[in-house]
Design a protein around this motif. Structure first.
Motif, mmCIF file in Angstrom:
data_model
loop_
_atom_site.group_PDB
_atom_site.id
_atom_site.type_symbol
_atom_site.label_atom_id
_atom_site.label_comp_id
_atom_site.label_asym_id
_atom_site.label_seq_id
_atom_site.Cartn_x
_atom_site.Cartn_y
_atom_site.Cartn_z
ATOM 1 N N ASN A 38 78.010 -7.105 -122.903
ATOM 2 C CA ASN A 38 79.125 -6.866 -123.822
ATOM 3 C C ASN A 38 80.469 -7.222 -123.197
ATOM 4 O OD1 ASN A 38 77.479 -5.970 -125.930
ATOM 5 N ND2 ASN A 38 77.483 -3.860 -125.184
ATOM 6 N N THR A 39 80.577 -7.025 -121.887
ATOM 7 C CA THR A 39 81.814 -7.364 -121.182
ATOM 8 C C THR A 39 81.998 -8.876 -121.131
ATOM 9 O OG1 THR A 39 81.634 -5.351 -119.839
ATOM 10 C CG2 THR A 39 83.110 -7.063 -119.028
ATOM 11 N N PHE A 40 80.950 -9.593 -120.758
ATOM 12 C CA PHE A 40 81.024 -11.058 -120.755
ATOM 13 C C PHE A 40 81.291 -11.597 -122.158
ATOM 14 C CE2 PHE A 40 78.165 -10.824 -116.867
ATOM 15 C CZ PHE A 40 79.153 -11.241 -115.984
ATOM 16 N N LEU A 41 80.687 -10.958 -123.145
ATOM 17 C CA LEU A 41 80.842 -11.422 -124.528
ATOM 18 C C LEU A 41 82.294 -11.358 -124.982
ATOM 19 C CD1 LEU A 41 79.198 -12.472 -126.942
ATOM 20 C CD2 LEU A 41 79.011 -10.094 -127.727
ATOM 21 N N LYS A 42 83.001 -10.339 -124.517
ATOM 22 C CA LYS A 42 84.417 -10.214 -124.875
ATOM 23 C C LYS A 42 85.199 -11.453 -124.432
ATOM 24 C CE LYS A 42 88.624 -7.638 -123.809
ATOM 25 N NZ LYS A 42 89.261 -6.604 -122.955
ATOM 26 N N ALA A 43 85.013 -11.862 -123.175
ATOM 27 C CA ALA A 43 85.720 -13.031 -122.657
ATOM 28 C C ALA A 43 85.165 -14.321 -123.261
ATOM 29 C CB ALA A 43 85.629 -13.073 -121.131
ATOM 30 N N ALA A 44 83.853 -14.349 -123.508
ATOM 31 C CA ALA A 44 83.233 -15.538 -124.098
ATOM 32 C C ALA A 44 83.790 -15.808 -125.486
ATOM 33 C CB ALA A 44 81.718 -15.356 -124.168
ATOM 34 N N ASN A 45 83.935 -14.760 -126.272
ATOM 35 C CA ASN A 45 84.447 -14.916 -127.633
ATOM 36 C C ASN A 45 85.927 -15.291 -127.664
ATOM 37 O OD1 ASN A 45 81.952 -14.414 -128.728
ATOM 38 N ND2 ASN A 45 82.345 -12.260 -129.155
ATOM 39 N N ASP A 46 86.595 -15.104 -126.533
ATOM 40 C CA ASP A 46 87.988 -15.552 -126.398
ATOM 41 C C ASP A 46 88.067 -16.973 -125.834
ATOM 42 O OD1 ASP A 46 89.206 -13.348 -127.469
ATOM 43 O OD2 ASP A 46 89.560 -12.347 -125.549
ATOM 44 N N GLY A 47 86.896 -17.603 -125.634
ATOM 45 C CA GLY A 47 86.864 -18.996 -125.209
ATOM 46 C C GLY A 47 86.860 -19.222 -123.716
ATOM 47 N N TYR A 48 86.540 -18.187 -122.922
ATOM 48 C CA TYR A 48 86.540 -18.331 -121.462
ATOM 49 C C TYR A 48 85.213 -18.933 -121.018
ATOM 50 C CZ TYR A 48 87.414 -17.125 -116.548
ATOM 51 O OH TYR A 48 87.606 -17.161 -115.185
ATOM 52 N N ALA A 49 85.256 -20.156 -120.495
ATOM 53 C CA ALA A 49 84.049 -20.934 -120.211
ATOM 54 C C ALA A 49 83.049 -20.239 -119.275
ATOM 55 C CB ALA A 49 84.427 -22.312 -119.667
ATOM 56 N N PRO A 50 83.469 -19.668 -118.128
ATOM 57 C CA PRO A 50 82.481 -19.006 -117.260
ATOM 58 C C PRO A 50 81.719 -17.893 -117.973
ATOM 59 C CG PRO A 50 84.521 -19.363 -116.068
ATOM 60 C CD PRO A 50 84.814 -19.691 -117.508
ATOM 61 N N ALA A 51 82.414 -17.157 -118.841
ATOM 62 C CA ALA A 51 81.757 -16.078 -119.586
ATOM 63 C C ALA A 51 80.825 -16.637 -120.653
ATOM 64 C CB ALA A 51 82.807 -15.168 -120.215
ATOM 65 N N GLN A 52 81.213 -17.729 -121.302
ATOM 66 C CA GLN A 52 80.339 -18.377 -122.283
ATOM 67 C C GLN A 52 79.047 -18.842 -121.617
ATOM 68 O OE1 GLN A 52 83.161 -21.341 -123.550
ATOM 69 N NE2 GLN A 52 83.714 -20.212 -125.399
ATOM 70 N N ASN A 53 79.185 -19.436 -120.444
ATOM 71 C CA ASN A 53 78.015 -19.885 -119.691
ATOM 72 C C ASN A 53 77.130 -18.694 -119.312
ATOM 73 O OD1 ASN A 53 76.577 -22.025 -118.065
ATOM 74 N ND2 ASN A 53 77.165 -20.643 -116.406
ATOM 75 N N MET A 54 77.746 -17.595 -118.934
ATOM 76 C CA MET A 54 76.987 -16.403 -118.554
ATOM 77 C C MET A 54 76.219 -15.836 -119.747
ATOM 78 S SD MET A 54 76.250 -14.582 -115.877
ATOM 79 C CE MET A 54 77.556 -14.678 -114.641
ATOM 80 N N ILE A 55 76.849 -15.799 -120.912
ATOM 81 C CA ILE A 55 76.164 -15.316 -122.118
ATOM 82 C C ILE A 55 74.968 -16.210 -122.428
ATOM 83 C CG2 ILE A 55 76.375 -15.059 -124.635
ATOM 84 C CD1 ILE A 55 77.559 -12.729 -123.102
ATOM 85 N N GLY A 56 75.139 -17.511 -122.246
ATOM 86 C CA GLY A 56 74.017 -18.426 -122.421
ATOM 87 C C GLY A 56 72.852 -18.069 -121.518
ATOM 88 N N GLN A 57 73.156 -17.700 -120.279
ATOM 89 C CA GLN A 57 72.113 -17.335 -119.318
ATOM 90 C C GLN A 57 71.414 -16.033 -119.715
ATOM 91 O OE1 GLN A 57 74.070 -19.529 -115.384
ATOM 92 N NE2 GLN A 57 74.095 -17.320 -115.491
ATOM 93 N N PHE A 58 72.183 -15.078 -120.226
ATOM 94 C CA PHE A 58 71.591 -13.824 -120.712
ATOM 95 C C PHE A 58 70.606 -14.114 -121.840
ATOM 96 C CE2 PHE A 58 74.602 -11.654 -118.185
ATOM 97 C CZ PHE A 58 74.405 -10.287 -118.260
ATOM 98 N N LEU A 59 71.034 -14.956 -122.773
ATOM 99 C CA LEU A 59 70.206 -15.276 -123.932
ATOM 100 C C LEU A 59 68.970 -16.084 -123.546
ATOM 101 C CD1 LEU A 59 73.133 -16.166 -126.337
ATOM 102 C CD2 LEU A 59 71.490 -14.317 -126.719
ATOM 103 N N ALA A 60 69.133 -16.999 -122.604
ATOM 104 C CA ALA A 60 68.007 -17.828 -122.168
ATOM 105 C C ALA A 60 66.960 -17.018 -121.406
ATOM 106 C CB ALA A 60 68.512 -18.982 -121.299
ATOM 107 N N ALA A 61 67.422 -16.025 -120.660
ATOM 108 C CA ALA A 61 66.515 -15.219 -119.833
ATOM 109 C C ALA A 61 66.055 -13.937 -120.527
ATOM 110 C CB ALA A 61 67.196 -14.867 -118.510
ATOM 111 N N GLY A 62 66.696 -13.587 -121.636
ATOM 112 C CA GLY A 62 66.350 -12.335 -122.316
ATOM 113 C C GLY A 62 66.815 -11.113 -121.555
ATOM 114 N N ILE A 63 67.992 -11.212 -120.945
ATOM 115 C CA ILE A 63 68.570 -10.079 -120.203
ATOM 116 C C ILE A 63 69.449 -9.270 -121.154
ATOM 117 C CG2 ILE A 63 70.089 -9.382 -118.301
ATOM 118 C CD1 ILE A 63 69.322 -12.027 -116.916
ATOM 119 N N ALA A 64 69.108 -8.008 -121.338
ATOM 120 C CA ALA A 64 69.861 -7.059 -122.177
ATOM 121 C C ALA A 64 69.743 -7.354 -123.674
ATOM 122 C CB ALA A 64 71.339 -7.008 -121.778
ATOM 123 N N VAL A 65 69.267 -8.543 -124.016
ATOM 124 C CA VAL A 65 69.079 -8.936 -125.418
ATOM 125 C C VAL A 65 67.776 -9.729 -125.522
ATOM 126 C CG1 VAL A 65 71.526 -9.009 -126.053
ATOM 127 C CG2 VAL A 65 70.453 -11.011 -125.008
#
Length: 221
Positions: A108-135
């Motif tokens: 949820n913390t990374f998602l906040k920055a990702a939704n504001d367009g911060y590239a490192p956080a967007q990449n991190m959310i991608g990794q969470f989704l690809a690995a099934g971490i927390a979601v």
């Protein structure tokens, strides 16, 4: 009268201080000399000073290492929408050795920055989704977030997209496109890109000639 003038002068100097000057104090005189300046700026909601204090306490550089103090500064920076602070706060939550380890909170913390367009956080959310971490795993959505970051020329996202195209996760397999995404990272020595390049022998594939690059660089819908 002299004391009053001196106090006025000191107040003027303090309020005129900016982050660049505080950083110069650190570089010339050390962390301890700069701490008071950083703290003054932090009280004035200077996000660069807040983040610098957080990193100093995270690393224990010139001060006693304190994750609790670092977390306090990162939280303050995040509340002020400083994306780096939000990102590092997320990293604190995702670090298993951290007393604040919490995968859901990290997401949820990374998602906040990702939704504001911060590239490192967007990449991190991608990794969470690809690995099934927390979601739940969602390869297609992972690709979307990797693309958001990749379009800002974030190299790790290029490497992640190379992996997705090489494995056909969330996209049709396309080794030429994987080659295209990975090749610059390989030249730069990016370990993630190098691993994908070697694992899937991407060197033997040509660039994807049928890929219209301008389509990829248009803003995502």
């Amino acid at each position: 009268m002299r004391l009053l003038l001196l106090l006025i002068l000191l107040c003027t100097l303090v309020f005129a201080l900016d982050f660049k000057e505080a950083k110069e104090i650190e570089e010339k005189k050390g962390v301890l000399k700069a701490l008071s300046s950083y703290r003054v700026l932090a009280k004035r909601d200077d996000t660069e000073a807040i983040f610098r204090l957080a990193t100093l306490y995270l690393q224990g550089k010139g001060v006693k290492k304190s994750l609790a103090t670092a977390k306090t500064f990162l939280e303050k920076g995040s509340l002020l929408n400083h994306h780096k602070s939000t990102y590092y706060l997320g990293k604190l939550y995702i670090t298993k050795k951290s007393p604040y380890f919490n995968e859901k909170l990290a997401f949820n913390t990374f998602l906040k920055a990702a939704n504001d367009g911060y590239a490192p956080a967007q990449n991190m959310i991608g990794q969470f989704l690809a690995a099934g971490i927390a979601v739940d795993k969602d390869y297609k959505m992972a690709v979307k977030y990797f693309e958001y970051a990749s379009k800002q020329n974030y190299e790790d996202a290029h490497c992640n997209l190379a992996f997705m195209y090489a494995t056909g996760k969330g996209v049709f397999p396309n080794f030429g496109r994987a080659h295209q995404f990975a090749k610059d990272g390989v030249k730069n020595g990016n370990k993630k890109c190098v691993k994908v390049w070697k694992t899937y022998n991407l060197e033997k594939y040509d660039d994807d000639k049928g890929w219209k690059f301008n389509f990829y660089t248009k803003p995502s819908e």
